[in-house]
Design a protein around this motif. Sequence first.
Motif, PDB file in Angstrom:
ATOM      1  N   TYR A   1      49.310  54.886  43.211  1.00  0.00           N
ATOM      2  CA  TYR A   1      48.542  53.770  42.451  1.00  0.00           C
ATOM      3  C   TYR A   1      47.285  53.989  44.025  1.00  0.00           C
ATOM      4  O   TYR A   1      46.111  54.149  44.378  1.00  0.00           O
ATOM      5  CB  TYR A   1      48.612  52.494  42.794  1.00  0.00           C
ATOM      6  CG  TYR A   1      47.176  51.445  41.987  1.00  0.00           C
ATOM      7  CD1 TYR A   1      46.611  51.960  41.046  1.00  0.00           C
ATOM      8  CD2 TYR A   1      46.876  51.019  43.370  1.00  0.00           C
ATOM      9  CE1 TYR A   1      45.167  51.269  40.927  1.00  0.00           C
ATOM     10  CE2 TYR A   1      45.895  49.873  43.066  1.00  0.00           C
ATOM     11  CZ  TYR A   1      45.087  50.511  41.662  1.00  0.00           C
ATOM     12  OH  TYR A   1      44.185  49.455  41.672  1.00  0.00           O
TER      13      TYR A   1
ATOM     14  N   GLY B   1      46.090  39.302  41.085  1.00  0.00           N
ATOM     15  CA  GLY B   1      45.967  41.716  40.585  1.00  0.00           C
ATOM     16  C   GLY B   1      45.884  41.763  41.746  1.00  0.00           C
ATOM     17  O   GLY B   1      45.417  42.601  41.987  1.00  0.00           O
TER      18      GLY B   1
ATOM     19  N   ASP C   1      50.938  38.588  42.462  1.00  0.00           N
ATOM     20  CA  ASP C   1      50.915  39.797  40.558  1.00  0.00           C
ATOM     21  C   ASP C   1      52.227  39.665  40.340  1.00  0.00           C
ATOM     22  O   ASP C   1      52.922  39.609  41.220  1.00  0.00           O
ATOM     23  CB  ASP C   1      50.517  41.515  41.931  1.00  0.00           C
ATOM     24  CG  ASP C   1      49.838  42.186  40.998  1.00  0.00           C
ATOM     25  OD1 ASP C   1      48.429  42.723  40.652  1.00  0.00           O
ATOM     26  OD2 ASP C   1      50.716  42.798  39.494  1.00  0.00           O
TER      27      ASP C   1
ATOM     28  N   ALA D   1      48.424  35.694  36.753  1.00  0.00           N
ATOM     29  CA  ALA D   1      46.721  34.807  37.469  1.00  0.00           C
ATOM     30  C   ALA D   1      47.133  33.302  36.975  1.00  0.00           C
ATOM     31  O   ALA D   1      46.837  32.651  37.397  1.00  0.00           O
ATOM     32  CB  ALA D   1      45.747  35.182  36.000  1.00  0.00           C
TER      33      ALA D   1
ATOM     34  N   THR E   1      39.996  41.942  41.920  1.00  0.00           N
ATOM     35  CA  THR E   1      39.626  42.997  42.700  1.00  0.00           C
ATOM     36  C   THR E   1      40.036  44.669  41.446  1.00  0.00           C
ATOM     37  O   THR E   1      41.291  44.236  40.740  1.00  0.00           O
ATOM     38  CB  THR E   1      39.088  43.799  43.469  1.00  0.00           C
ATOM     39  OG1 THR E   1      40.519  44.062  44.698  1.00  0.00           O
ATOM     40  CG2 THR E   1      38.895  42.314  44.208  1.00  0.00           C
TER      41      THR E   1
HETATM   42  C1  LIG Z   1      44.095  48.171  37.994  1.00  0.00           C
HETATM   43  S1  LIG Z   1      44.626  46.820  39.117  1.00  0.00           S
HETATM   44  C2  LIG Z   1      44.191  46.554  40.758  1.00  0.00           C
HETATM   45  C3  LIG Z   1      45.342  46.265  41.577  1.00  0.00           C
HETATM   46  C4  LIG Z   1      44.007  45.985  43.204  1.00  0.00           C
HETATM   47  N1  LIG Z   1      43.833  44.320  42.757  1.00  0.00           N
HETATM   48  C5  LIG Z   1      43.070  46.988  43.288  1.00  0.00           C
HETATM   49  O1  LIG Z   1      41.813  46.731  43.370  1.00  0.00           O
HETATM   50  O2  LIG Z   1      43.284  47.815  43.892  1.00  0.00           O
HETATM   51  C6  LIG Z   1      45.815  45.709  38.543  1.00  0.00           C
HETATM   52  C7  LIG Z   1      46.557  44.619  38.870  1.00  0.00           C
HETATM   53  O3  LIG Z   1      46.556  43.791  37.557  1.00  0.00           O
HETATM   54  C8  LIG Z   1      47.836  43.127  37.456  1.00  0.00           C
HETATM   55  N2  LIG Z   1      47.409  42.384  36.464  1.00  0.00           N
HETATM   56  C9  LIG Z   1      48.291  42.051  35.664  1.00  0.00           C
HETATM   57  N3  LIG Z   1      48.068  41.353  34.824  1.00  0.00           N
HETATM   58  C10 LIG Z   1      48.192  40.038  34.999  1.00  0.00           C
HETATM   59  C11 LIG Z   1      47.719  38.870  35.377  1.00  0.00           C
HETATM   60  N4  LIG Z   1      48.142  38.463  33.537  1.00  0.00           N
HETATM   61  N5  LIG Z   1      47.261  38.743  35.945  1.00  0.00           N
HETATM   62  C12 LIG Z   1      47.623  38.876  37.563  1.00  0.00           C
HETATM   63  N6  LIG Z   1      47.071  40.262  37.606  1.00  0.00           N
HETATM   64  C13 LIG Z   1      47.685  40.993  36.014  1.00  0.00           C
HETATM   65  C14 LIG Z   1      48.334  44.641  37.464  1.00  0.00           C
HETATM   66  O4  LIG Z   1      50.389  43.527  38.037  1.00  0.00           O
HETATM   67  C15 LIG Z   1      48.131  44.825  38.681  1.00  0.00           C
HETATM   68  O5  LIG Z   1      48.243  45.251  40.171  1.00  0.00           O
END
Ligand SMILES: C[S@@+](CC[C@H](N)C(=O)[O-])C[C@H]1O[C@@H](n2cnc3c(N)ncnc32)[C@H](O)[C@@H]1O
Length: 242
Positions: free
Chosen positions: A9, A40, A63, A85, A99
């Motif tokens: 990632y 997240g 996260d 969240a 983000t």
């Molecule tokens: C596309 S990644 C983005 C990561 C980071 N914020 C960035 O900007 O690179 C999405 C993230 O959201 C997290 N995620 C998934 N479901 C979530 C939830 N219900 N609450 C908070 N985070 C969540 C995932 O584990 C993942 O790490």
Amino acid sequence: MDLDPAALYDLLNPWNPDAHPGDRFYFGLLMAAESVLDVGCGTGAMLHLIRDRGHGGRLVGLDPDRASLDRARRRTDIEWTEGTAADAPRGDFALATMTGHAFQCLVTDGELRASLTAVREALGPDGRFVFETRHPQARAWEGWDVSDPDDVAVLTDAAGRELKVWHTVDEVAGDVVAFHETTATPDGTVLGVGHARLRFLDVAALNRFLAEAGFTIEAQYGDWDGSPVDTTSREIVTIARR
Ligand SMILES: C[S@@+](CC[C@H](N)C(=O)[O-])C[C@H]1O[C@@H](n2cnc3c(N)ncnc32)[C@H](O)[C@@H]1O
């Protein structure tokens, strides 16, 4: 070959405000905030960078993905919490962020409501919640679908291994897009498949959820340059106040 999706990632999505307008947009807000809750946070790259650039306040990353958090935890000068969240701790943060389109991981109405309520309660009286979600009118998912993996560019990971990564859309049901990400060797041997669902809320639906949770919208942009949301926007960037 062991696959490390969290390391992959970071390779595919480096956080760099000098190179990416979206990261630059957040960078100014983050550095100006006394305390930050990054919801997240994934592998924590954003919080790592702002600490490196001199942020001296409280930084907390939240996260639900343990592998991503393990990577984030390589830095111990930031607090890391496992949870969604909806599990956001009550607090008085000056700024909460989501983000990298993490907000779109909130798929059901129930998840959206519980998450927005918890994030609001994590903020102090003047706290702000800043996040972006892809505008459904741009139909971004249509650009993700790969018809021929032979066309996918080969990349080299941190261990020097050559890999291909591509996405396939499985279903578009209302405003929820289900897709999977395939990681393979250059000759097509599949190493891993990850499934995900993302919600594409339009402005009206998004703003209804925010208002219902008690947020006031301070600003909403259609792009990282601060232009308004219009019929060509690909993003909905929101600054919401507690
Ligand atoms: C596309 S990644 C983005 C990561 C980071 N914020 C960035 O900007 O690179 C999405 C993230 O959201 C997290 N995620 C998934 N479901 C979530 C939830 N219900 N609450 C908070 N985070 C969540 C995932 O584990 C993942 O790490």
